[in-house]
Every structure is written in C-alpha cells, then in structure tokens.
Scaffold this motif. Structure first.
Motif, PDB file in Angstrom:
ATOM      1  N   ARG A  95      -0.832 -10.447 -14.741  1.00 42.02           N
ATOM      2  CA  ARG A  95      -0.901 -11.728 -14.429  1.00 42.02           C
ATOM      3  C   ARG A  95      -1.898 -11.507 -12.906  1.00 42.02           C
ATOM      4  NH1 ARG A  95      -0.051 -11.570  -8.906  1.00 42.02           N
ATOM      5  NH2 ARG A  95       0.980  -9.251  -9.384  1.00 42.02           N
ATOM      6  N   ALA A  96      -2.414  -9.439 -12.287  1.00 44.95           N
ATOM      7  CA  ALA A  96      -2.291  -9.936 -11.503  1.00 44.95           C
ATOM      8  C   ALA A  96      -4.225 -10.261 -11.332  1.00 44.95           C
ATOM      9  CB  ALA A  96      -2.765  -8.085 -10.969  1.00 44.95           C
ATOM     10  N   LEU A  97      -4.773  -9.778 -12.959  1.00 50.36           N
ATOM     11  CA  LEU A  97      -5.991 -10.247 -12.745  1.00 50.36           C
ATOM     12  C   LEU A  97      -6.025 -11.993 -13.471  1.00 50.36           C
ATOM     13  CD1 LEU A  97      -7.118  -8.188 -15.689  1.00 50.36           C
ATOM     14  CD2 LEU A  97      -8.280  -8.335 -13.319  1.00 50.36           C
ATOM     15  N   ARG A  98      -5.539 -12.474 -13.485  1.00 47.84           N
ATOM     16  CA  ARG A  98      -5.083 -14.203 -13.863  1.00 47.84           C
ATOM     17  C   ARG A  98      -4.748 -15.081 -12.397  1.00 47.84           C
ATOM     18  NH1 ARG A  98      -0.614 -14.252 -16.200  1.00 47.84           N
ATOM     19  NH2 ARG A  98       0.790 -14.837 -14.761  1.00 47.84           N
ATOM     20  N   ASP A  99      -4.062 -14.147 -12.066  1.00 54.77           N
ATOM     21  CA  ASP A  99      -3.854 -14.529 -10.241  1.00 54.77           C
ATOM     22  C   ASP A  99      -5.023 -14.814  -9.012  1.00 54.77           C
ATOM     23  OD1 ASP A  99      -1.377 -15.658 -11.229  1.00 54.77           O
ATOM     24  OD2 ASP A  99      -0.258 -14.275 -10.027  1.00 54.77           O
ATOM     25  N   GLY A 100      -6.491 -13.324  -9.572  1.00 60.03           N
ATOM     26  CA  GLY A 100      -7.129 -13.218  -8.727  1.00 60.03           C
ATOM     27  C   GLY A 100      -6.687 -12.206  -7.705  1.00 60.03           C
ATOM     28  N   ASP A 101      -5.581 -11.780  -7.922  1.00 61.76           N
ATOM     29  CA  ASP A 101      -5.146 -10.718  -7.097  1.00 61.76           C
ATOM     30  C   ASP A 101      -5.912  -9.072  -7.181  1.00 61.76           C
ATOM     31  OD1 ASP A 101      -2.853 -11.765  -5.603  1.00 61.76           O
ATOM     32  OD2 ASP A 101      -2.170 -11.142  -7.167  1.00 61.76           O
ATOM     33  N   VAL A 102      -6.562  -8.708  -8.680  1.00 65.80           N
ATOM     34  CA  VAL A 102      -7.530  -7.682  -8.527  1.00 65.80           C
ATOM     35  C   VAL A 102      -8.811  -8.586  -9.587  1.00 65.80           C
ATOM     36  CG1 VAL A 102      -5.835  -6.090  -8.378  1.00 65.80           C
ATOM     37  CG2 VAL A 102      -6.558  -7.246 -10.822  1.00 65.80           C
ATOM     38  N   GLU A 103      -9.914  -7.792  -9.295  1.00 66.21           N
ATOM     39  CA  GLU A 103     -10.995  -8.255 -10.313  1.00 66.21           C
ATOM     40  C   GLU A 103     -12.362  -7.014 -10.703  1.00 66.21           C
ATOM     41  OE1 GLU A 103     -12.374 -10.168  -6.707  1.00 66.21           O
ATOM     42  OE2 GLU A 103     -13.716  -8.503  -6.154  1.00 66.21           O
ATOM     43  N   GLN A 104     -12.401  -7.319 -12.439  1.00 64.32           N
ATOM     44  CA  GLN A 104     -13.561  -6.304 -12.115  1.00 64.32           C
ATOM     45  C   GLN A 104     -14.021  -6.173 -11.445  1.00 64.32           C
ATOM     46  OE1 GLN A 104     -15.437  -7.345 -15.582  1.00 64.32           O
ATOM     47  NE2 GLN A 104     -12.922  -7.999 -17.072  1.00 64.32           N
ATOM     48  N   ALA A 105     -14.281  -4.007 -10.873  1.00 61.47           N
ATOM     49  CA  ALA A 105     -15.577  -3.884 -10.594  1.00 61.47           C
ATOM     50  C   ALA A 105     -16.759  -2.901 -10.937  1.00 61.47           C
ATOM     51  CB  ALA A 105     -14.535  -2.254 -10.095  1.00 61.47           C
ATOM     52  N   ASP A 106     -17.557  -3.044 -10.613  1.00 59.69           N
ATOM     53  CA  ASP A 106     -18.698  -1.958 -10.580  1.00 59.69           C
ATOM     54  C   ASP A 106     -18.685  -1.345 -11.740  1.00 59.69           C
ATOM     55  OD1 ASP A 106     -21.159  -1.556 -11.270  1.00 59.69           O
ATOM     56  OD2 ASP A 106     -21.255  -0.489  -9.045  1.00 59.69           O
ATOM     57  N   GLN A 107     -18.964  -0.878 -12.717  1.00 60.61           N
ATOM     58  CA  GLN A 107     -19.075   0.845 -13.313  1.00 60.61           C
ATOM     59  C   GLN A 107     -19.702   1.860 -13.095  1.00 60.61           C
ATOM     60  OE1 GLN A 107     -16.470   0.606 -16.137  1.00 60.61           O
ATOM     61  NE2 GLN A 107     -16.031  -1.652 -15.429  1.00 60.61           N
ATOM     62  N   SER A 108     -20.407   1.627 -12.222  1.00 58.60           N
ATOM     63  CA  SER A 108     -20.701   3.469 -11.893  1.00 58.60           C
ATOM     64  C   SER A 108     -20.537   3.805 -11.142  1.00 58.60           C
ATOM     65  CB  SER A 108     -22.096   2.356 -11.116  1.00 58.60           C
ATOM     66  OG  SER A 108     -21.468   2.309  -9.642  1.00 58.60           O
ATOM     67  N   ASP A 109     -19.123   4.248 -10.579  1.00 53.24           N
ATOM     68  CA  ASP A 109     -17.837   5.188  -9.469  1.00 53.24           C
ATOM     69  C   ASP A 109     -16.904   5.798 -10.860  1.00 53.24           C
ATOM     70  OD1 ASP A 109     -19.880   4.469  -7.303  1.00 53.24           O
ATOM     71  OD2 ASP A 109     -18.789   3.064  -6.217  1.00 53.24           O
ATOM     72  N   LYS A 110     -16.183   6.096 -10.042  1.00 53.57           N
ATOM     73  CA  LYS A 110     -15.104   6.790 -10.822  1.00 53.57           C
ATOM     74  C   LYS A 110     -14.141   6.271 -10.452  1.00 53.57           C
ATOM     75  CE  LYS A 110     -13.754  11.381 -12.019  1.00 53.57           C
ATOM     76  NZ  LYS A 110     -13.959  12.856 -12.386  1.00 53.57           N
ATOM     77  N   PRO A 111     -12.893   6.223 -11.078  1.00 56.71           N
ATOM     78  CA  PRO A 111     -12.135   5.575 -11.235  1.00 56.71           C
ATOM     79  C   PRO A 111     -10.856   6.441 -10.477  1.00 56.71           C
ATOM     80  CG  PRO A 111     -12.524   5.658 -13.164  1.00 56.71           C
ATOM     81  CD  PRO A 111     -13.558   6.287 -12.660  1.00 56.71           C
ATOM     82  N   VAL A 112      -9.767   5.598 -10.756  1.00 59.76           N
ATOM     83  CA  VAL A 112      -8.691   6.395  -9.417  1.00 59.76           C
ATOM     84  C   VAL A 112      -7.430   6.439 -10.489  1.00 59.76           C
ATOM     85  CG1 VAL A 112      -6.967   7.422  -8.386  1.00 59.76           C
ATOM     86  CG2 VAL A 112      -9.659   6.195  -7.176  1.00 59.76           C
ATOM     87  N   SER A 113      -6.644   7.536 -11.429  1.00 59.00           N
ATOM     88  CA  SER A 113      -5.807   7.105 -11.817  1.00 59.00           C
ATOM     89  C   SER A 113      -4.818   7.267 -11.353  1.00 59.00           C
ATOM     90  CB  SER A 113      -5.529   8.226 -13.020  1.00 59.00           C
ATOM     91  OG  SER A 113      -4.534   8.324 -13.757  1.00 59.00           O
ATOM     92  N   LEU A 114      -3.957   5.867 -11.885  1.00 57.15           N
ATOM     93  CA  LEU A 114      -2.362   5.266 -11.216  1.00 57.15           C
ATOM     94  C   LEU A 114      -1.167   6.461 -11.831  1.00 57.15           C
ATOM     95  CD1 LEU A 114      -3.078   1.131 -11.097  1.00 57.15           C
ATOM     96  CD2 LEU A 114      -3.216   3.444  -9.199  1.00 57.15           C
ATOM     97  N   GLY A 115      -1.956   7.255 -12.472  1.00 60.91           N
ATOM     98  CA  GLY A 115      -0.051   7.765 -13.480  1.00 60.91           C
ATOM     99  C   GLY A 115       0.009   8.944 -12.614  1.00 60.91           C
ATOM    100  N   ALA A 116       1.151   9.601 -12.631  1.00 59.53           N
ATOM    101  CA  ALA A 116       1.585  10.621 -12.124  1.00 59.53           C
ATOM    102  C   ALA A 116       0.812  11.334 -11.182  1.00 59.53           C
ATOM    103  CB  ALA A 116       2.520  11.197 -13.039  1.00 59.53           C
ATOM    104  N   PRO A 117       0.824  11.850  -9.657  1.00 65.26           N
ATOM    105  CA  PRO A 117      -0.301  12.450  -9.479  1.00 65.26           C
ATOM    106  C   PRO A 117      -0.012  13.979 -10.479  1.00 65.26           C
ATOM    107  CG  PRO A 117       2.216  12.021  -8.132  1.00 65.26           C
ATOM    108  CD  PRO A 117       1.915  11.803  -8.911  1.00 65.26           C
ATOM    109  N   ALA A 118      -1.437  14.525  -9.808  1.00 65.52           N
ATOM    110  CA  ALA A 118      -1.894  16.016 -10.739  1.00 65.52           C
ATOM    111  C   ALA A 118      -1.110  17.180  -9.964  1.00 65.52           C
ATOM    112  CB  ALA A 118      -3.196  16.100 -10.595  1.00 65.52           C
ATOM    113  N   ALA A 119      -0.060  17.778 -10.818  1.00 66.90           N
ATOM    114  CA  ALA A 119       0.615  19.258 -10.089  1.00 66.90           C
ATOM    115  C   ALA A 119       0.013  19.912  -8.993  1.00 66.90           C
ATOM    116  CB  ALA A 119       1.037  20.234 -10.976  1.00 66.90           C
ATOM    117  N   PRO A 120       0.006  20.302  -7.485  1.00 65.58           N
ATOM    118  CA  PRO A 120      -0.793  21.233  -6.681  1.00 65.58           C
ATOM    119  C   PRO A 120      -1.221  22.520  -7.135  1.00 65.58           C
ATOM    120  CG  PRO A 120       1.585  21.120  -6.464  1.00 65.58           C
ATOM    121  CD  PRO A 120       1.556  20.022  -6.999  1.00 65.58           C
ATOM    122  N   ALA A 121      -2.278  23.021  -7.140  1.00 64.45           N
ATOM    123  CA  ALA A 121      -2.825  23.815  -7.613  1.00 64.45           C
ATOM    124  C   ALA A 121      -1.660  25.060  -6.553  1.00 64.45           C
ATOM    125  CB  ALA A 121      -4.357  23.727  -7.143  1.00 64.45           C
ATOM    126  N   THR A 122      -1.315  26.246  -7.244  1.00 66.49           N
ATOM    127  CA  THR A 122      -1.088  27.686  -6.799  1.00 66.49           C
ATOM    128  C   THR A 122      -2.315  28.607  -7.061  1.00 66.49           C
ATOM    129  OG1 THR A 122      -0.564  28.145  -9.078  1.00 66.49           O
ATOM    130  CG2 THR A 122       1.069  27.259  -8.236  1.00 66.49           C
TER     131      THR A 122
END
Length: 72
Positions: A37-64
């Motif tokens: 829906r976000a793509l269809r409605d124009g809320d998000v658009e395809q990005a340039d593939q050259s940069d590294k994406p950020v994951s929307l998953g759970a945050p990584a566990a803090p380093a100990t």
C-alpha cells in the motif's frame, strides 16, 4: 523472499507497522500488504541501490564488554 530497497517519498513521514519513523533507506517485502500500500500510494519509492539499507527488524543486542561475556 524478494526485497526492495526503498526510501520515504519527499515530504512524507513514513511509519513502520510498529509505529516508528523509518530510516532514510530500508528494505521491504513488496508482497507485504502494509508496504504494498505504501508503494502504491507513493509514501515510499524505490531507492538507489548504491547505499547500504537499514533493517527494520528488531534492534541488535547491545555489545557487552570482554567479547560478549556478561559480568552478572
């Protein structure tokens, strides 16, 4: 699973299904109804593939300290 690198469209505040603002570039599954829906409605658009994406998953566990060993 196919993923697509996207970014919020100019002037749009895009929230993840969890209700948090999305990063500048991130990966989505275009078959997911929320992101389709976000793509269809124009809320998000395809990005340039050259940069590294950020994951929307759970945050990584803090380093100990000491290579992952806990003091507790």
């Amino acid at each position: 699973m196919t993923t697509v690198l996207v970014r919020p469209a100019a002037g749009r505040l895009v929230l993840s299904p969890a209700g948090q603002a999305v990063p500048e570039k991130f990966l989505i599954n275009p078959a997911d109804p929320y992101w389709a829906r976000a793509l269809r409605d124009g809320d998000v658009e395809q990005a340039d593939q050259s940069d590294k994406p950020v994951s929307l998953g759970a945050p990584a566990a803090p380093a100990t300290p000491e290579g992952g060993k806990s003091n507790g």
